[in-house]
Design an enzyme around this catalytic site. Structure first.
Site, PDB file in Angstrom:
ATOM      1  N   GLY A   9       0.849  -1.196   0.000  1.00  0.00           N
ATOM      2  CA  GLY A   9       0.000   0.000   0.000  1.00  0.00           C
ATOM      3  C   GLY A   9       0.877   1.236   0.000  1.00  0.00           C
ATOM      4  O   GLY A   9       2.023   1.209  -0.464  1.00  0.00           O
ATOM      5  N   GLY A  12       4.149   0.786   2.235  1.00  0.00           N
ATOM      6  CA  GLY A  12       5.033  -0.253   1.681  1.00  0.00           C
ATOM      7  C   GLY A  12       5.657   0.194   0.363  1.00  0.00           C
ATOM      8  O   GLY A  12       6.877   0.065   0.161  1.00  0.00           O
ATOM      9  N   ARG A  86      -5.547   4.820  16.737  1.00  0.00           N
ATOM     10  CA  ARG A  86      -4.713   3.678  16.309  1.00  0.00           C
ATOM     11  C   ARG A  86      -5.213   2.390  16.972  1.00  0.00           C
ATOM     12  O   ARG A  86      -5.158   1.325  16.376  1.00  0.00           O
ATOM     13  CB  ARG A  86      -3.241   3.927  16.673  1.00  0.00           C
ATOM     14  CG  ARG A  86      -2.614   5.050  15.882  1.00  0.00           C
ATOM     15  CD  ARG A  86      -1.142   5.202  16.173  1.00  0.00           C
ATOM     16  NE  ARG A  86      -0.541   6.263  15.368  1.00  0.00           N
ATOM     17  CZ  ARG A  86      -0.398   7.517  15.762  1.00  0.00           C
ATOM     18  NH1 ARG A  86      -0.779   7.896  16.954  1.00  0.00           N
ATOM     19  NH2 ARG A  86       0.140   8.414  14.964  1.00  0.00           N
ATOM     20  N   ASN A  93      -5.970  -5.734  12.722  1.00  0.00           N
ATOM     21  CA  ASN A  93      -4.559  -5.789  12.320  1.00  0.00           C
ATOM     22  C   ASN A  93      -3.788  -6.887  13.055  1.00  0.00           C
ATOM     23  O   ASN A  93      -2.804  -7.412  12.522  1.00  0.00           O
ATOM     24  CB  ASN A  93      -3.899  -4.419  12.497  1.00  0.00           C
ATOM     25  CG  ASN A  93      -4.265  -3.481  11.353  1.00  0.00           C
ATOM     26  OD1 ASN A  93      -4.903  -3.890  10.390  1.00  0.00           O
ATOM     27  ND2 ASN A  93      -3.877  -2.220  11.464  1.00  0.00           N
ATOM     28  N   ARG A 149       8.479  14.665  12.916  1.00  0.00           N
ATOM     29  CA  ARG A 149       7.346  15.607  12.920  1.00  0.00           C
ATOM     30  C   ARG A 149       7.633  16.772  13.866  1.00  0.00           C
ATOM     31  O   ARG A 149       7.439  17.927  13.514  1.00  0.00           O
ATOM     32  CB  ARG A 149       6.058  14.889  13.345  1.00  0.00           C
ATOM     33  CG  ARG A 149       5.516  14.027  12.230  1.00  0.00           C
ATOM     34  CD  ARG A 149       4.274  13.258  12.635  1.00  0.00           C
ATOM     35  NE  ARG A 149       3.711  12.605  11.447  1.00  0.00           N
ATOM     36  CZ  ARG A 149       2.989  11.505  11.468  1.00  0.00           C
ATOM     37  NH1 ARG A 149       2.709  10.911  12.622  1.00  0.00           N
ATOM     38  NH2 ARG A 149       2.521  10.993  10.345  1.00  0.00           N
ATOM     39  N   HIS A 173       3.664   5.413  20.663  1.00  0.00           N
ATOM     40  CA  HIS A 173       3.266   6.125  19.448  1.00  0.00           C
ATOM     41  C   HIS A 173       1.829   6.599  19.655  1.00  0.00           C
ATOM     42  O   HIS A 173       0.896   5.849  19.489  1.00  0.00           O
ATOM     43  CB  HIS A 173       3.342   5.129  18.276  1.00  0.00           C
ATOM     44  CG  HIS A 173       3.192   5.761  16.936  1.00  0.00           C
ATOM     45  ND1 HIS A 173       3.730   6.973  16.598  1.00  0.00           N
ATOM     46  CD2 HIS A 173       2.554   5.319  15.815  1.00  0.00           C
ATOM     47  CE1 HIS A 173       3.434   7.248  15.340  1.00  0.00           C
ATOM     48  NE2 HIS A 173       2.722   6.262  14.857  1.00  0.00           N
TER      49      HIS A 173
HETATM   50  N1  LIG Z   1       4.222   3.039  12.703  1.00  0.00           N
HETATM   51  C1  LIG Z   1       3.902   4.163  12.135  1.00  0.00           C
HETATM   52  O1  LIG Z   1       4.383   5.214  12.521  1.00  0.00           O
HETATM   53  C2  LIG Z   1       2.951   4.152  10.962  1.00  0.00           C
HETATM   54  C3  LIG Z   1       2.907   5.233  10.075  1.00  0.00           C
HETATM   55  C4  LIG Z   1       2.049   5.162   8.980  1.00  0.00           C
HETATM   56  C5  LIG Z   1       1.229   4.044   8.804  1.00  0.00           C
HETATM   57  N2  LIG Z   1       1.281   3.043   9.705  1.00  0.00           N
HETATM   58  C6  LIG Z   1       0.450   1.852   9.558  1.00  0.00           C
HETATM   59  O2  LIG Z   1       0.931   1.078   8.462  1.00  0.00           O
HETATM   60  C7  LIG Z   1      -0.112   0.261   7.957  1.00  0.00           C
HETATM   61  C8  LIG Z   1      -0.178   0.406   6.431  1.00  0.00           C
HETATM   62  O3  LIG Z   1      -0.552   1.723   6.070  1.00  0.00           O
HETATM   63  P1  LIG Z   1      -0.795   2.098   4.517  1.00  0.00           P
HETATM   64  O4  LIG Z   1      -1.103   3.542   4.479  1.00  0.00           O
HETATM   65  O5  LIG Z   1       0.280   1.530   3.670  1.00  0.00           O
HETATM   66  O6  LIG Z   1      -2.143   1.264   4.238  1.00  0.00           O
HETATM   67  P2  LIG Z   1      -2.669   0.731   2.820  1.00  0.00           P
HETATM   68  O7  LIG Z   1      -4.088   0.364   2.993  1.00  0.00           O
HETATM   69  O8  LIG Z   1      -2.293   1.694   1.750  1.00  0.00           O
HETATM   70  O9  LIG Z   1      -1.787  -0.588   2.585  1.00  0.00           O
HETATM   71  C9  LIG Z   1      -1.911  -1.743   3.330  1.00  0.00           C
HETATM   72  C10 LIG Z   1      -1.619  -2.911   2.410  1.00  0.00           C
HETATM   73  O10 LIG Z   1      -1.570  -4.087   3.196  1.00  0.00           O
HETATM   74  C11 LIG Z   1      -2.079  -5.130   2.371  1.00  0.00           C
HETATM   75  N3  LIG Z   1      -2.449  -6.299   3.172  1.00  0.00           N
HETATM   76  C12 LIG Z   1      -3.547  -6.481   3.948  1.00  0.00           C
HETATM   77  N4  LIG Z   1      -3.517  -7.701   4.509  1.00  0.00           N
HETATM   78  C13 LIG Z   1      -2.376  -8.314   4.069  1.00  0.00           C
HETATM   79  C14 LIG Z   1      -1.788  -9.581   4.284  1.00  0.00           C
HETATM   80  N5  LIG Z   1      -2.365 -10.485   5.085  1.00  0.00           N
HETATM   81  N6  LIG Z   1      -0.623  -9.840   3.669  1.00  0.00           N
HETATM   82  C15 LIG Z   1      -0.014  -8.950   2.864  1.00  0.00           C
HETATM   83  N7  LIG Z   1      -0.529  -7.719   2.622  1.00  0.00           N
HETATM   84  C16 LIG Z   1      -1.701  -7.412   3.209  1.00  0.00           C
HETATM   85  C17 LIG Z   1      -3.260  -4.490   1.671  1.00  0.00           C
HETATM   86  O11 LIG Z   1      -3.665  -5.235   0.540  1.00  0.00           O
HETATM   87  C18 LIG Z   1      -2.678  -3.118   1.329  1.00  0.00           C
HETATM   88  O12 LIG Z   1      -2.084  -3.121   0.046  1.00  0.00           O
HETATM   89  C19 LIG Z   1      -1.379   0.718   8.696  1.00  0.00           C
HETATM   90  O13 LIG Z   1      -1.659  -0.140   9.767  1.00  0.00           O
HETATM   91  C20 LIG Z   1      -1.008   2.092   9.209  1.00  0.00           C
HETATM   92  O14 LIG Z   1      -1.770   2.480  10.354  1.00  0.00           O
HETATM   93  C21 LIG Z   1       2.132   3.068  10.779  1.00  0.00           C
END
Ligand SMILES: NC(=O)c1ccc[n+]([C@@H]2O[C@H](COP(=O)([O-])OP(=O)(O)OC[C@H]3O[C@@H](n4cnc5c(N)ncnc54)[C@H](O)[C@@H]3O)[C@@H](O)[C@H]2O)c1
Length: 309
Positions: A9, A12, A86, A93, A149, A173
């Protein structure tokens, strides 16, 4: 060096781009959606002649293609929508992260796991439990992002370049983020000499709400440019064995008086993952807040264990 990024996504895909463009490692991008990682990888490869990098990236839906990865970044899972915390993502998740980590464990038993999926601290703990990997090989990304940030907000407020600002946040976080005012400097000068307490508090609160501010603006999905830059810095430190000290979510075994819990602390990162948790000299209040954050995470991990049983 082989880096697998699970979840193609926003977070990634942008992480993959940063890692490949900077030539840190070969990248394997994987997702459950057929065609998505393959399409992103091909698109990125086609940008190589213009950007001038080696197109070492593949997209797949098969963990067989990720075999023997040195680092695995877990971004699979749902992002927040406006109005969500979150923690609202916990149950859904947790199911996704445990399924992913079981497959990663089979394919890459020696890998270092960098967890990104929210709620971050609890998902990092879950990944460590499910993988059974030594704790120094499982860590989470949040502190670099929160610190970035904060550094940006300070730079914006004082009208200076963000690169002139140093600042670090620890703890959890979210609301339990712990800023360290005495560590913050602007062009080498202590931040506390440049802004009053009220302004400082405002900057900290904007940082705590930094993710929500972006979710509110985007209306769909959450931040990814600053998160992916933060993940890439961790990948670089581990892949390049740089021994940099960075704020990450790491397992404490007595450091700061905190035992057996994941929490945001400064850690030296290198080829073995978390090589040392660095104990800064904190004020009594900072230490109390850090321990409080750790206890909050411990309680949430207990809730998570109940959901899973
Ligand atoms: N730690 C941090 O500071 C931080 C910052 C930003 C986002 N995040 C988190 O990162 C995660 C992803 O965010 P995003 O914006 O990329 O979301 P997104 O929806 O754009 O992407 C998530 C991807 O995960 C895939 N996915 C779902 N289940 C799966 C599985 N079992 N195996 C493989 N892939 C799978 C989906 O198909 C999708 O492509 C979220 O949980 C978000 O809250 C964390």
């Amino acid at each position: 060096m082989r880096v697998t990024i699970v979840g193609s996504g926003f977070v990634g895909a942008t992480t993959a781009m940063r890692v490949v463009q900077k030539g840190m490692a070969e990248v394997v991008l994987i997702d459950i959606i057929e065609g998505l990682p393959q399409g992103i990888a091909l698109d990125m490869k086609e940008s190589a002649p213009v950007e001038g990098f080696e197109p070492q990236i593949t997209g797949t839906n098969d963990y067989g293609d990720t075999k023997g990865s040195d680092i695995v970044v877990v971004t699979a899972g749902l992002p927040r929508q406006p109005g969500m915390s979150r923690m609202d993502l916990l149950e859904k998740n947790a199911g996704i992260v445990s399924g992913v980590v079981e497959q990663v464990r089979e394919a890459s038993p020696e890998a270092i796991l960098i967890v990104v999926t929210n709620p971050l601290d609890e998902m990092t703990y879950l990944a460590a439990e499910v993988s059974g990997f030594p704790r120094e090989r499982v860590l989470g990304m949040a502190g670099i992002l929160d610190s970035a940030r904060l550094r940006y907000f300070i730079a914006e407020k004082l009208g200076v370049s963000p690169s002139a600002v140093e600042a670090m946040t620890l703890g959890s976080h979210g609301e339990a983020m712990v800023p360290l005012p005495r560590q913050a400097t602007v062009q080498g000068k202590p931040l506390t000499e440049l802004v009053d307490d009220e302004t400082l508090e405002h900057l900290y609160q904007r940082t705590r709400d930094g993710g929500a501010e972006i979710v509110q603006l985007l209306k769909k999905g959450s931040a990814y440019y600053a998160p992916s830059a933060s993940i890439a810095q961790m990948v670089n430190a581990i892949a390049g064995d740089t021994k940099e000290t960075l704020p990450v979510c790491a397992w404490c075994i007595g450091e700061y008086g905190i035992e057996d819990v994941y929490v945001g602390v400064p850690a030296r990162l290198g080829g073995r993952g978390v090589e040392e948790i660095v104990e800064l000299e904190l004020s009594g209040q900072e230490l109390a807040r850090l321990r409080e954050a750790a206890e909050g995470i411990r309680a949430k991990c207990r809730d998570l264990a109940k959901i899973r049983s």
